[in-house]
Enzyme design. Sequence first.
Site, short mmCIF file in Angstrom:
data_model
loop_
_atom_site.label_atom_id
_atom_site.label_comp_id
_atom_site.label_asym_id
_atom_site.label_seq_id
_atom_site.Cartn_x
_atom_site.Cartn_y
_atom_site.Cartn_z
N HIS A 266 0.79 -1.22 0.00
CA HIS A 266 0.00 0.00 0.00
C HIS A 266 0.82 1.27 0.00
O HIS A 266 0.29 2.32 -0.29
CB HIS A 266 -0.94 0.03 1.21
N GLU B 19 -7.86 5.93 -13.35
CA GLU B 19 -8.60 5.15 -12.37
C GLU B 19 -10.06 5.59 -12.37
O GLU B 19 -10.40 6.62 -12.94
CB GLU B 19 -7.95 5.36 -10.98
#
Length: 195
Positions: free
Chosen positions: A3, A76
Amino acid sequence: MRHGSVVGAETRRFIGHLDVPLSPLGEAQLQALAARLREVTLDAIYCSDLLRTRRSAEILAAPHRLTPISDPALREFAMGQWDGLTADEIRALDARAFEVWMADAGRFQFPGGESLPDLEARVWPAFEGLLAKHPGGTVAVVAHGGSNRAILCRALGLGTDRLLALGQDYAALSVLERRGAHWTLRVLNHCEPLP
């Protein structure tokens, strides 16, 4: 799952259309992947127009002496009001909408943003268009978890309900190969080890 590759992602933040840079970890991960792909002949490298994918594409393109081509259609999901928020913040803002998203990501409409059909309608034609420019060639596409998953699902004939079944970590490699009208998944979500 890695992450910390993008600034802000270490908190499990919904990044979406936010234009955030790679973190130092992300830069290192891309350098490792670039070393792995150094001997692969690439005809072109495409990326979204967001900073994190442009930088990622620059790192991957350097050993090949290619200039990445940016295309905003590869972005995205537009997560609208959820862009920049953590899952906990979204739950506090609208617990019901978060539950609906978790239960049916394939049909969820982000508040003020896109749905998966919106994303697919944007990403798939861009993907087909860039491939048409390099018939028989090898092309790298540096995009995002949602857009990559939409491309993978469409290429493999999977329904959008399978979207989250396909891992797409930061700085990971997935490889599709086309023979005629058929796609084969050769690699899914490979994370190159750091030296």
